[in-house]
Design a protein around this motif. Structure first.
Motif, PDB file in Angstrom:
ATOM      1  N   TYR A   1       0.859  -1.179   0.000  1.00 58.03           N
ATOM      2  CA  TYR A   1       0.000   0.000   0.000  1.00 58.03           C
ATOM      3  C   TYR A   1       0.900   1.235   0.000  1.00 58.03           C
ATOM      4  O   TYR A   1       1.991   1.217   0.580  1.00 58.03           O
ATOM      5  CB  TYR A   1      -0.906   0.009   1.230  1.00 58.03           C
ATOM      6  CG  TYR A   1      -1.968   1.088   1.220  1.00 58.03           C
ATOM      7  CD1 TYR A   1      -3.153   0.911   0.517  1.00 58.03           C
ATOM      8  CD2 TYR A   1      -1.766   2.286   1.909  1.00 58.03           C
ATOM      9  CE1 TYR A   1      -4.119   1.905   0.499  1.00 58.03           C
ATOM     10  CE2 TYR A   1      -2.732   3.274   1.898  1.00 58.03           C
ATOM     11  CZ  TYR A   1      -3.906   3.086   1.192  1.00 58.03           C
ATOM     12  OH  TYR A   1      -4.857   4.078   1.176  1.00 58.03           O
ATOM     13  N   ILE A   2       0.445   2.310  -0.662  1.00 54.49           N
ATOM     14  CA  ILE A   2       1.258   3.510  -0.783  1.00 54.49           C
ATOM     15  C   ILE A   2       0.498   4.701  -0.213  1.00 54.49           C
ATOM     16  O   ILE A   2      -0.669   4.927  -0.565  1.00 54.49           O
ATOM     17  CB  ILE A   2       1.632   3.787  -2.249  1.00 54.49           C
ATOM     18  CG1 ILE A   2       2.428   2.606  -2.819  1.00 54.49           C
ATOM     19  CG2 ILE A   2       2.452   5.079  -2.363  1.00 54.49           C
ATOM     20  CD1 ILE A   2       2.637   2.682  -4.314  1.00 54.49           C
ATOM     21  N   ILE A   3       1.164   5.429   0.668  1.00 59.36           N
ATOM     22  CA  ILE A   3       0.632   6.686   1.194  1.00 59.36           C
ATOM     23  C   ILE A   3       1.361   7.821   0.490  1.00 59.36           C
ATOM     24  O   ILE A   3       2.593   7.929   0.580  1.00 59.36           O
ATOM     25  CB  ILE A   3       0.846   6.787   2.713  1.00 59.36           C
ATOM     26  CG1 ILE A   3       0.067   5.681   3.439  1.00 59.36           C
ATOM     27  CG2 ILE A   3       0.423   8.154   3.233  1.00 59.36           C
ATOM     28  CD1 ILE A   3       0.356   5.602   4.928  1.00 59.36           C
ATOM     29  N   LEU A   4       0.622   8.641  -0.229  1.00 64.41           N
ATOM     30  CA  LEU A   4       1.203   9.794  -0.907  1.00 64.41           C
ATOM     31  C   LEU A   4       1.006  11.034  -0.045  1.00 64.41           C
ATOM     32  O   LEU A   4      -0.110  11.323   0.382  1.00 64.41           O
ATOM     33  CB  LEU A   4       0.553  10.002  -2.276  1.00 64.41           C
ATOM     34  CG  LEU A   4       0.669   8.836  -3.264  1.00 64.41           C
ATOM     35  CD1 LEU A   4       0.006   9.202  -4.600  1.00 64.41           C
ATOM     36  CD2 LEU A   4       2.127   8.454  -3.484  1.00 64.41           C
ATOM     37  N   VAL A   5       2.090  11.741   0.204  1.00 59.18           N
ATOM     38  CA  VAL A   5       2.043  12.949   1.016  1.00 59.18           C
ATOM     39  C   VAL A   5       2.176  14.148   0.094  1.00 59.18           C
ATOM     40  O   VAL A   5       3.089  14.208  -0.741  1.00 59.18           O
ATOM     41  CB  VAL A   5       3.176  12.967   2.068  1.00 59.18           C
ATOM     42  CG1 VAL A   5       3.077  14.221   2.934  1.00 59.18           C
ATOM     43  CG2 VAL A   5       3.118  11.711   2.924  1.00 59.18           C
ATOM     44  N   THR A   6       1.266  15.100   0.238  1.00 61.69           N
ATOM     45  CA  THR A   6       1.321  16.303  -0.585  1.00 61.69           C
ATOM     46  C   THR A   6       1.101  17.525   0.285  1.00 61.69           C
ATOM     47  O   THR A   6       0.747  17.420   1.467  1.00 61.69           O
ATOM     48  CB  THR A   6       0.280  16.262  -1.714  1.00 61.69           C
ATOM     49  OG1 THR A   6       0.515  17.338  -2.629  1.00 61.69           O
ATOM     50  CG2 THR A   6      -1.141  16.370  -1.170  1.00 61.69           C
ATOM     51  N   GLU A   7       1.341  18.688  -0.300  1.00 65.45           N
ATOM     52  CA  GLU A   7       1.051  19.950   0.364  1.00 65.45           C
ATOM     53  C   GLU A   7       0.111  20.756  -0.521  1.00 65.45           C
ATOM     54  O   GLU A   7       0.156  20.627  -1.751  1.00 65.45           O
ATOM     55  CB  GLU A   7       2.352  20.727   0.615  1.00 65.45           C
ATOM     56  CG  GLU A   7       3.098  21.091  -0.658  1.00 65.45           C
ATOM     57  CD  GLU A   7       4.428  21.773  -0.391  1.00 65.45           C
ATOM     58  OE1 GLU A   7       4.876  21.762   0.766  1.00 65.45           O
ATOM     59  OE2 GLU A   7       5.015  22.318  -1.342  1.00 65.45           O
ATOM     60  N   PRO A   8      -0.754  21.577   0.064  1.00 63.86           N
ATOM     61  CA  PRO A   8      -1.743  22.321  -0.723  1.00 63.86           C
ATOM     62  C   PRO A   8      -1.160  23.578  -1.365  1.00 63.86           C
ATOM     63  O   PRO A   8      -1.427  24.708  -0.945  1.00 63.86           O
ATOM     64  CB  PRO A   8      -2.820  22.650   0.318  1.00 63.86           C
ATOM     65  CG  PRO A   8      -2.058  22.763   1.600  1.00 63.86           C
ATOM     66  CD  PRO A   8      -0.939  21.770   1.510  1.00 63.86           C
ATOM     67  N   THR A   9      -0.344  23.350  -2.388  1.00 69.68           N
ATOM     68  CA  THR A   9       0.251  24.432  -3.169  1.00 69.68           C
ATOM     69  C   THR A   9       0.189  24.036  -4.639  1.00 69.68           C
ATOM     70  O   THR A   9       0.041  22.842  -4.959  1.00 69.68           O
ATOM     71  CB  THR A   9       1.723  24.678  -2.787  1.00 69.68           C
ATOM     72  OG1 THR A   9       2.495  23.515  -3.136  1.00 69.68           O
ATOM     73  CG2 THR A   9       1.876  24.966  -1.305  1.00 69.68           C
ATOM     74  N   PRO A  10       0.318  24.981  -5.567  1.00 68.81           N
ATOM     75  CA  PRO A  10       0.333  24.610  -6.990  1.00 68.81           C
ATOM     76  C   PRO A  10       1.437  23.611  -7.332  1.00 68.81           C
ATOM     77  O   PRO A  10       1.205  22.653  -8.086  1.00 68.81           O
ATOM     78  CB  PRO A  10       0.554  25.960  -7.692  1.00 68.81           C
ATOM     79  CG  PRO A  10      -0.025  26.964  -6.759  1.00 68.81           C
ATOM     80  CD  PRO A  10       0.282  26.449  -5.386  1.00 68.81           C
ATOM     81  N   PHE A  11       2.646  23.805  -6.783  1.00 65.91           N
ATOM     82  CA  PHE A  11       3.731  22.865  -7.049  1.00 65.91           C
ATOM     83  C   PHE A  11       3.433  21.495  -6.445  1.00 65.91           C
ATOM     84  O   PHE A  11       3.712  20.458  -7.045  1.00 65.91           O
ATOM     85  CB  PHE A  11       5.053  23.404  -6.492  1.00 65.91           C
ATOM     86  CG  PHE A  11       5.619  24.550  -7.278  1.00 65.91           C
ATOM     87  CD1 PHE A  11       5.947  24.407  -8.611  1.00 65.91           C
ATOM     88  CD2 PHE A  11       5.818  25.781  -6.671  1.00 65.91           C
ATOM     89  CE1 PHE A  11       6.472  25.466  -9.342  1.00 65.91           C
ATOM     90  CE2 PHE A  11       6.337  26.850  -7.386  1.00 65.91           C
ATOM     91  CZ  PHE A  11       6.666  26.688  -8.724  1.00 65.91           C
ATOM     92  N   GLY A  12       2.878  21.498  -5.227  1.00 67.29           N
ATOM     93  CA  GLY A  12       2.535  20.235  -4.585  1.00 67.29           C
ATOM     94  C   GLY A  12       1.520  19.454  -5.387  1.00 67.29           C
ATOM     95  O   GLY A  12       1.645  18.238  -5.559  1.00 67.29           O
ATOM     96  N   LEU A  13       0.499  20.134  -5.896  1.00 67.99           N
ATOM     97  CA  LEU A  13      -0.529  19.470  -6.690  1.00 67.99           C
ATOM     98  C   LEU A  13       0.040  18.957  -8.003  1.00 67.99           C
ATOM     99  O   LEU A  13      -0.274  17.839  -8.430  1.00 67.99           O
ATOM    100  CB  LEU A  13      -1.689  20.428  -6.950  1.00 67.99           C
ATOM    101  CG  LEU A  13      -2.826  19.899  -7.831  1.00 67.99           C
ATOM    102  CD1 LEU A  13      -3.423  18.622  -7.250  1.00 67.99           C
ATOM    103  CD2 LEU A  13      -3.902  20.965  -8.010  1.00 67.99           C
ATOM    104  N   HIS A  14       0.883  19.736  -8.653  1.00 68.18           N
ATOM    105  CA  HIS A  14       1.486  19.314  -9.919  1.00 68.18           C
ATOM    106  C   HIS A  14       2.263  18.010  -9.747  1.00 68.18           C
ATOM    107  O   HIS A  14       2.096  17.050 -10.512  1.00 68.18           O
ATOM    108  CB  HIS A  14       2.417  20.411 -10.437  1.00 68.18           C
ATOM    109  CG  HIS A  14       3.189  20.020 -11.663  1.00 68.18           C
ATOM    110  ND1 HIS A  14       4.434  19.396 -11.585  1.00 68.18           N
ATOM    111  CD2 HIS A  14       2.900  20.135 -12.983  1.00 68.18           C
ATOM    112  CE1 HIS A  14       4.877  19.155 -12.808  1.00 68.18           C
ATOM    113  NE2 HIS A  14       3.969  19.591 -13.671  1.00 68.18           N
ATOM    114  N   ASP A  15       3.102  17.956  -8.715  1.00 65.40           N
ATOM    115  CA  ASP A  15       3.919  16.769  -8.520  1.00 65.40           C
ATOM    116  C   ASP A  15       3.112  15.605  -7.949  1.00 65.40           C
ATOM    117  O   ASP A  15       3.450  14.441  -8.179  1.00 65.40           O
ATOM    118  CB  ASP A  15       5.103  17.097  -7.615  1.00 65.40           C
ATOM    119  CG  ASP A  15       6.086  18.044  -8.295  1.00 65.40           C
ATOM    120  OD1 ASP A  15       6.078  18.101  -9.539  1.00 65.40           O
ATOM    121  OD2 ASP A  15       6.850  18.720  -7.595  1.00 65.40           O
ATOM    122  N   LEU A  16       2.057  15.898  -7.208  1.00 69.01           N
ATOM    123  CA  LEU A  16       1.159  14.838  -6.750  1.00 69.01           C
ATOM    124  C   LEU A  16       0.518  14.129  -7.943  1.00 69.01           C
ATOM    125  O   LEU A  16       0.408  12.902  -7.956  1.00 69.01           O
ATOM    126  CB  LEU A  16       0.072  15.417  -5.841  1.00 69.01           C
ATOM    127  CG  LEU A  16      -1.035  14.448  -5.417  1.00 69.01           C
ATOM    128  CD1 LEU A  16      -0.479  13.309  -4.569  1.00 69.01           C
ATOM    129  CD2 LEU A  16      -2.145  15.189  -4.680  1.00 69.01           C
TER     130      LEU A  16
END
Length: 292
Positions: free
Chosen positions: A192-207
């Motif tokens: 199982y994979i947990i993806l960690v992101t941040e609520p920024t334009p760059f974070g969303l792009h790389d997510l």
């Protein structure tokens, strides 16, 4: 068989290691004491700085077998050059030169197979090491560390994730940042994979890039939004439109960031962050039972 959980992110700085270490703490407190971290960010492993009570107690080298060409036997036919997919072999018949470039070699063995003169033999070269961290009772952290100058991240990671030092009931892979081969080597081993992101334009792009990767690998996954109260709603909107589960939303707190900067994130966890991780553990329990 252990449950293997990879914690990954499309970019650095989203809080991937913070989530891994804190999740380790909550799993140990609420699910099982037999939980380990495999720090797969072999170019810059740093999970160990958050454990005051752990010390390096054992290490072993990660070795790569590199072919060596005996020019006394070599006929300079260049078949090894033709077979090498990585341009690691160089043969210059006119001057009697034949060599394998260790920086480019991937130890696939094609050149040994191709040589009609049996002029190649393999020799071991150290490309990194595995380090076991522990105390008198347990060894909760195994770190992979790439040798400076080596480009064989994936080989060190493959040795780490398959090493018999990892014998817990639950193993957390702290993946490298990005979506490169080293990340694939890490997350492909997970249940199982947990993806960690941040609520920024760059974070969303790389997510989005990371989601594309795990979907191609056909791996089940969910997303944690770190620093979730920063006011960028596009991340939540995207995840809902894609039907992707948000496992937890962890708020940003200055005092928690200060603890992180001091390497003490497991001390004095703020109440709302504690609530977020407690909810996350409850959520994950139901998922992980399928992989036990």
């Amino acid at each position: 068989m252990p449950i293997k959980i990879a914690v990954a992110s499309g970019k650095g700085g989203t809080g991937k290691t913070t989530v891994t270490v804190t999740l380790f703490h909550y799993i140990k407190e609420n699910i099982t004491s037999k939980v380990q971290i495999a720090d797969c960010d072999v170019e810059e492993p740093n999970s160990s700085i958050f454990f005051d009570d752990l010390k390096p107690i054992e290490s072993k080298e990660v070795l790569q077998m590199i072919p060596s060409i005996n020019t006394d036997r070599c006929s300079f036919c260049k078949k090894c050059v033709d077979y090498c997919e990585f341009n690691a072999t160089v043969v210059i018949p006119g001057v009697g030169f034949a060599e394998v470039n260790s920086a480019l070699c991937h130890s696939c063995g094609a050149c040994l197979y191709a040589c009609p003169e049996d002029a190649l033999t393999e020799k071991s070269h150290a490309i990194g090491q595995l380090i076991k961290f522990g105390n008198n009772q347990e060894t909760p952290l195994i770190e992979g560390k790439l040798k400076v100058g080596s480009a064989m991240q994936t080989m060190v990671i493959n040795h780490l994730v398959n090493d018999d030092w990892l014998n817990g009931d639950i193993i957390l892979y702290d993946a490298p940042p990005g979506t490169s081969c080293s990340v694939v080597s890490t997350v492909s081993q997970a249940n199982y994979i947990i993806l960690v992101t941040e609520p920024t334009p760059f974070g969303l792009h790389d997510l989005k890039l990371m989601i594309e990767l795990v979907r191609k690998l056909n791996k089940p996954f969910g997303v944690i939004i770190n620093k979730a109260d920063k006011g960028f709603e596009e991340t939540n909107t995207y995840l809902m439109s894609e039907g992707i589960e948000i496992l937890a939303e962890i708020p940003f707190r200055v005092d928690y960031a200060s603890s992180y900067a001091q390497g003490s994130i497991l001390k004095n966890i703020p109440g709302d962050i504690n609530a977020a991780y407690s909810k996350l553990i409850s959520n994950l329990k139901n998922k992980w039972v399928h992989y036990a």
